[in-house]
Write an enzyme that holds these catalytic residues in place. Sequence first.
Site, PDB file in Angstrom:
ATOM      1  N   GLY A 193       0.733  -1.469   0.175  1.00 49.17           N
ATOM      2  CA  GLY A 193      -0.664   0.145  -0.134  1.00 49.17           C
ATOM      3  C   GLY A 193       0.690   1.625   0.489  1.00 49.17           C
ATOM      4  O   GLY A 193       1.971   0.688  -0.438  1.00 49.17           O
ATOM      5  N   CYS A 194       0.496   2.566   0.569  1.00 49.00           N
ATOM      6  CA  CYS A 194       1.395   3.787   0.675  1.00 49.00           C
ATOM      7  C   CYS A 194       2.347   3.334   1.102  1.00 49.00           C
ATOM      8  O   CYS A 194       2.326   2.817   1.982  1.00 49.00           O
ATOM      9  CB  CYS A 194       0.384   4.562   1.106  1.00 49.00           C
ATOM     10  SG  CYS A 194       1.247   5.971   1.750  1.00 49.00           S
ATOM     11  N   PHE A 195       3.329   3.823   0.875  1.00 50.34           N
ATOM     12  CA  PHE A 195       4.936   3.873   1.275  1.00 50.34           C
ATOM     13  C   PHE A 195       4.537   4.330   2.626  1.00 50.34           C
ATOM     14  O   PHE A 195       6.124   4.090   3.484  1.00 50.34           O
ATOM     15  CB  PHE A 195       6.050   3.807   0.411  1.00 50.34           C
ATOM     16  CG  PHE A 195       5.377   4.742  -1.033  1.00 50.34           C
ATOM     17  CD1 PHE A 195       4.861   6.359  -0.157  1.00 50.34           C
ATOM     18  CD2 PHE A 195       6.730   5.278  -1.507  1.00 50.34           C
ATOM     19  CE1 PHE A 195       4.869   7.255  -1.082  1.00 50.34           C
ATOM     20  CE2 PHE A 195       6.529   6.586  -2.722  1.00 50.34           C
ATOM     21  CZ  PHE A 195       5.877   7.367  -1.846  1.00 50.34           C
TER      22      PHE A 195
END
Length: 226
Positions: A53-55
């Site tokens: 997902g979002c880093f």
Amino acid sequence: MRLRAALAAVMLALGASACQQPVLAAEQAVAAPKAQRVAKEGPGLKTAIFAGGCFWGVEGVFSHVKGVTSAVSGYHGGTERQASYKLVSSGITDHAEAVKVTYDPKIVRYDQLLRIYFSVVADPTQLNRQGPDRGAHYRGAIVPMSAEQNTVAKTYIAQLTAAKLWNRPIVTRIERAQAFYPAENYHQDFMLKNPRHSYIVRWDAPKVKALKAMYPGVYSASFRRD
């Protein structure tokens, strides 16, 4: 595809991030078991790549793990020319938002990093999404950087599948290592720099809290910086 691209363009124009989409509910941590196959990597620093997902959150969690010397947000796969936030977030490239983790196996092993990943970083049953974020660039993926890591990862996923910890199948991919491109500077150490950001508070801070509660032996209060 065009809709995602248009949305990304609007969000960028407003100074927003695709990691800031509306949220409904927080993800749940799962107590994954110890790996039956212990990693044997030898001396010296090692690297591994994780996409979940979002880093921001992936980097945030691994930056609080003892033995991790560096956690860099970036883009794995695709081409260098396409490795920019604007293009990757549009969904038109083959990249995944990912984090390159450098660690000392004398302090934390690769199998322990995998356990942390499946416990608090990403939901392995989500296909091409994590939490509020949608698209193949938010896919869950493990990128082994050596034959040993590859064997350990495959064995651990098989172990988790047999344990049936989740009600749905594990869809996290094991991807072959390709080029990794560091993300723009404003994405690096995002949780450290923006602890009150609404996305961080709702989605990522709970992951770090879960790391501390579930694995106090590997938790580090200090935030690792590159």
